[in-house]
Design a protein around this motif. Structure first.
Motif, PDB file in Angstrom:
ATOM      1  N   TYR A   1       0.814  -1.218   0.000  1.00 33.16           N
ATOM      2  CA  TYR A   1       0.000   0.000   0.000  1.00 33.16           C
ATOM      3  C   TYR A   1       0.851   1.273   0.000  1.00 33.16           C
ATOM      4  O   TYR A   1       0.537   2.234  -0.700  1.00 33.16           O
ATOM      5  CB  TYR A   1      -0.951   0.021   1.193  1.00 33.16           C
ATOM      6  CG  TYR A   1      -2.040  -1.009   1.131  1.00 33.16           C
ATOM      7  CD1 TYR A   1      -2.861  -1.126   0.010  1.00 33.16           C
ATOM      8  CD2 TYR A   1      -2.275  -1.864   2.196  1.00 33.16           C
ATOM      9  CE1 TYR A   1      -3.869  -2.068  -0.043  1.00 33.16           C
ATOM     10  CE2 TYR A   1      -3.287  -2.810   2.159  1.00 33.16           C
ATOM     11  CZ  TYR A   1      -4.079  -2.913   1.028  1.00 33.16           C
ATOM     12  OH  TYR A   1      -5.078  -3.849   0.977  1.00 33.16           O
ATOM     13  N   ALA A   2       1.917   1.303   0.785  1.00 37.38           N
ATOM     14  CA  ALA A   2       2.751   2.509   0.847  1.00 37.38           C
ATOM     15  C   ALA A   2       3.368   2.802  -0.515  1.00 37.38           C
ATOM     16  O   ALA A   2       3.388   3.952  -0.960  1.00 37.38           O
ATOM     17  CB  ALA A   2       3.836   2.352   1.908  1.00 37.38           C
ATOM     18  N   THR A   3       3.860   1.778  -1.187  1.00 35.20           N
ATOM     19  CA  THR A   3       4.467   1.958  -2.506  1.00 35.20           C
ATOM     20  C   THR A   3       3.449   2.529  -3.483  1.00 35.20           C
ATOM     21  O   THR A   3       3.742   3.467  -4.231  1.00 35.20           O
ATOM     22  CB  THR A   3       5.035   0.622  -3.017  1.00 35.20           C
ATOM     23  OG1 THR A   3       6.038   0.179  -2.093  1.00 35.20           O
ATOM     24  CG2 THR A   3       5.648   0.766  -4.391  1.00 35.20           C
ATOM     25  N   GLU A   4       2.250   1.979  -3.474  1.00 35.91           N
ATOM     26  CA  GLU A   4       1.217   2.466  -4.388  1.00 35.91           C
ATOM     27  C   GLU A   4       0.757   3.868  -4.015  1.00 35.91           C
ATOM     28  O   GLU A   4       0.563   4.719  -4.891  1.00 35.91           O
ATOM     29  CB  GLU A   4       0.025   1.505  -4.414  1.00 35.91           C
ATOM     30  CG  GLU A   4      -0.969   1.892  -5.488  1.00 35.91           C
ATOM     31  CD  GLU A   4      -2.093   0.891  -5.683  1.00 35.91           C
ATOM     32  OE1 GLU A   4      -3.039   1.254  -6.397  1.00 35.91           O
ATOM     33  OE2 GLU A   4      -2.020  -0.226  -5.132  1.00 35.91           O
ATOM     34  N   MET A   5       0.589   4.142  -2.721  1.00 33.28           N
ATOM     35  CA  MET A   5       0.184   5.488  -2.293  1.00 33.28           C
ATOM     36  C   MET A   5       1.214   6.525  -2.723  1.00 33.28           C
ATOM     37  O   MET A   5       0.862   7.604  -3.196  1.00 33.28           O
ATOM     38  CB  MET A   5       0.011   5.559  -0.772  1.00 33.28           C
ATOM     39  CG  MET A   5      -1.328   5.117  -0.282  1.00 33.28           C
ATOM     40  SD  MET A   5      -1.686   5.546   1.450  1.00 33.28           S
ATOM     41  CE  MET A   5      -0.134   5.645   2.254  1.00 33.28           C
ATOM     42  N   LEU A   6       2.496   6.202  -2.533  1.00 31.63           N
ATOM     43  CA  LEU A   6       3.540   7.152  -2.923  1.00 31.63           C
ATOM     44  C   LEU A   6       3.518   7.376  -4.426  1.00 31.63           C
ATOM     45  O   LEU A   6       3.639   8.511  -4.889  1.00 31.63           O
ATOM     46  CB  LEU A   6       4.915   6.671  -2.447  1.00 31.63           C
ATOM     47  CG  LEU A   6       6.085   7.594  -2.770  1.00 31.63           C
ATOM     48  CD1 LEU A   6       5.865   9.015  -2.255  1.00 31.63           C
ATOM     49  CD2 LEU A   6       7.383   7.014  -2.188  1.00 31.63           C
ATOM     50  N   SER A   7       3.343   6.329  -5.203  1.00 31.68           N
ATOM     51  CA  SER A   7       3.263   6.475  -6.659  1.00 31.68           C
ATOM     52  C   SER A   7       2.107   7.402  -7.054  1.00 31.68           C
ATOM     53  O   SER A   7       2.268   8.300  -7.890  1.00 31.68           O
ATOM     54  CB  SER A   7       3.082   5.099  -7.308  1.00 31.68           C
ATOM     55  OG  SER A   7       2.903   5.222  -8.696  1.00 31.68           O
ATOM     56  N   LEU A   8       0.954   7.201  -6.437  1.00 32.77           N
ATOM     57  CA  LEU A   8      -0.207   8.053  -6.722  1.00 32.77           C
ATOM     58  C   LEU A   8       0.047   9.491  -6.267  1.00 32.77           C
ATOM     59  O   LEU A   8      -0.359  10.449  -6.941  1.00 32.77           O
ATOM     60  CB  LEU A   8      -1.451   7.485  -6.051  1.00 32.77           C
ATOM     61  CG  LEU A   8      -1.952   6.135  -6.583  1.00 32.77           C
ATOM     62  CD1 LEU A   8      -3.019   5.552  -5.659  1.00 32.77           C
ATOM     63  CD2 LEU A   8      -2.470   6.275  -8.008  1.00 32.77           C
ATOM     64  N   ALA A   9       0.720   9.654  -5.146  1.00 30.20           N
ATOM     65  CA  ALA A   9       1.024  11.000  -4.640  1.00 30.20           C
ATOM     66  C   ALA A   9       1.992  11.726  -5.566  1.00 30.20           C
ATOM     67  O   ALA A   9       1.892  12.949  -5.739  1.00 30.20           O
ATOM     68  CB  ALA A   9       1.598  10.920  -3.238  1.00 30.20           C
ATOM     69  N   LEU A  10       2.916  11.001  -6.177  1.00 32.69           N
ATOM     70  CA  LEU A  10       3.852  11.631  -7.117  1.00 32.69           C
ATOM     71  C   LEU A  10       3.101  12.193  -8.324  1.00 32.69           C
ATOM     72  O   LEU A  10       3.471  13.240  -8.853  1.00 32.69           O
ATOM     73  CB  LEU A  10       4.933  10.643  -7.539  1.00 32.69           C
ATOM     74  CG  LEU A  10       5.880  10.228  -6.409  1.00 32.69           C
ATOM     75  CD1 LEU A  10       6.775   9.073  -6.856  1.00 32.69           C
ATOM     76  CD2 LEU A  10       6.699  11.406  -5.898  1.00 32.69           C
ATOM     77  N   GLU A  11       2.028  11.520  -8.729  1.00 31.61           N
ATOM     78  CA  GLU A  11       1.171  12.060  -9.795  1.00 31.61           C
ATOM     79  C   GLU A  11       0.549  13.383  -9.351  1.00 31.61           C
ATOM     80  O   GLU A  11       0.452  14.333 -10.131  1.00 31.61           O
ATOM     81  CB  GLU A  11       0.076  11.053 -10.180  1.00 31.61           C
ATOM     82  CG  GLU A  11       0.580   9.853 -10.939  1.00 31.61           C
ATOM     83  CD  GLU A  11       1.244  10.219 -12.251  1.00 31.61           C
ATOM     84  OE1 GLU A  11       0.750  11.129 -12.958  1.00 31.61           O
ATOM     85  OE2 GLU A  11       2.285   9.604 -12.561  1.00 31.61           O
ATOM     86  N   GLU A  12       0.111  13.438  -8.102  1.00 31.90           N
ATOM     87  CA  GLU A  12      -0.455  14.683  -7.568  1.00 31.90           C
ATOM     88  C   GLU A  12       0.611  15.783  -7.526  1.00 31.90           C
ATOM     89  O   GLU A  12       0.315  16.957  -7.775  1.00 31.90           O
ATOM     90  CB  GLU A  12      -1.056  14.456  -6.178  1.00 31.90           C
ATOM     91  CG  GLU A  12      -2.247  13.514  -6.151  1.00 31.90           C
ATOM     92  CD  GLU A  12      -3.443  14.032  -6.935  1.00 31.90           C
ATOM     93  OE1 GLU A  12      -3.650  15.270  -6.996  1.00 31.90           O
ATOM     94  OE2 GLU A  12      -4.186  13.199  -7.484  1.00 31.90           O
ATOM     95  N   CYS A  13       1.843  15.423  -7.203  1.00 33.02           N
ATOM     96  CA  CYS A  13       2.941  16.399  -7.191  1.00 33.02           C
ATOM     97  C   CYS A  13       3.160  16.979  -8.585  1.00 33.02           C
ATOM     98  O   CYS A  13       3.414  18.175  -8.736  1.00 33.02           O
ATOM     99  CB  CYS A  13       4.236  15.753  -6.691  1.00 33.02           C
ATOM    100  SG  CYS A  13       4.251  15.392  -4.928  1.00 33.02           S
ATOM    101  N   ARG A  14       3.064  16.123  -9.601  1.00 35.23           N
ATOM    102  CA  ARG A  14       3.198  16.602 -10.982  1.00 35.23           C
ATOM    103  C   ARG A  14       2.108  17.625 -11.298  1.00 35.23           C
ATOM    104  O   ARG A  14       2.359  18.642 -11.936  1.00 35.23           O
ATOM    105  CB  ARG A  14       3.134  15.429 -11.961  1.00 35.23           C
ATOM    106  CG  ARG A  14       4.382  14.570 -11.971  1.00 35.23           C
ATOM    107  CD  ARG A  14       4.286  13.414 -12.995  1.00 35.23           C
ATOM    108  NE  ARG A  14       5.417  12.525 -12.858  1.00 35.23           N
ATOM    109  CZ  ARG A  14       5.428  11.428 -12.098  1.00 35.23           C
ATOM    110  NH1 ARG A  14       4.363  11.064 -11.422  1.00 35.23           N
ATOM    111  NH2 ARG A  14       6.518  10.674 -12.021  1.00 35.23           N
TER     112      ARG A  14
END
Length: 174
Positions: free
Chosen positions: A113-126
């Motif tokens: 879950y943490a790996t996927e959450m961080l990946s999704l959050a990086l999209e938000e950062c973009r």
């Protein structure tokens, strides 16, 4: 296929968020990336602060604008984690805290879950226009370090907090 989605908290999430908080308190665990949930006296206080912290105009004094998301399991609708994206860095965040903080509830750890959450959050950062994100973790937190590395993190250095804790600083190019 994605197991999670990041959603903005609403008043409809009150019980799920408070249950999340209780699980961390019962485990005597740190609630990273929760937008101050550990210190909130009530859901309503936490929620209002969370909404206010999203913009430069309404962010609380001493803080930077940040957006806190809930990591919701798509199939079950369960709140499994929380992740906080700081829109910019101040001196403290540049040294210790980074652009992103996150946590996964103790009962849901070691499921990716943490790996996927961080990946999704990086999209938000973009979406925020960031070109790179700083993500930090305690040197002893091997799971978090693996999560950051899996998402493209490059270790810049390690710094020592006043408490003596060693913090690893990773940059992720967006």
């Amino acid at each position: 296929m994605s197991k999670l989605q990041l959603v903005l908290p609403t008043e409809q999430h009150k019980q799920a968020i408070w249950d999340y908080r209780e699980e961390f308190l019962n485990h005597h665990d740190s609630m990273d990336g929760t937008g101050g949930l550990a210190d909130a006296q009530s859901f309503e206080e936490w929620y209002q602060n969370n909404v206010n912290n999203r913009t430069e105009e309404t962010v609380r004094a001493g803080l930077v604008p940040a957006t806190t998301f809930l990591g919701i399991e798509q199939e079950s609708g369960k709140l499994v984690g929380m992740i906080d994206i700081r829109h910019r860095l101040n001196e403290f965040l540049l040294r210790f805290g980074g652009n992103i903080g996150y946590s996964v509830r103790p009962s849901c750890r070691r499921n990716g879950y943490a790996t996927e959450m961080l990946s999704l959050a990086l999209e938000e950062c973009r979406k925020l226009g960031l070109e790179k994100a700083l993500v930090t973790c305690d040197k002893e937190n091997i799971g978090s370090a693996k999560t950051i590395l899996h998402n493209g993190g490059v270790l810049e250095n390690e710094v020592q907090e006043l408490s003596g804790e060693i913090i690893q600083r990773y940059w992720i190019t967006l």
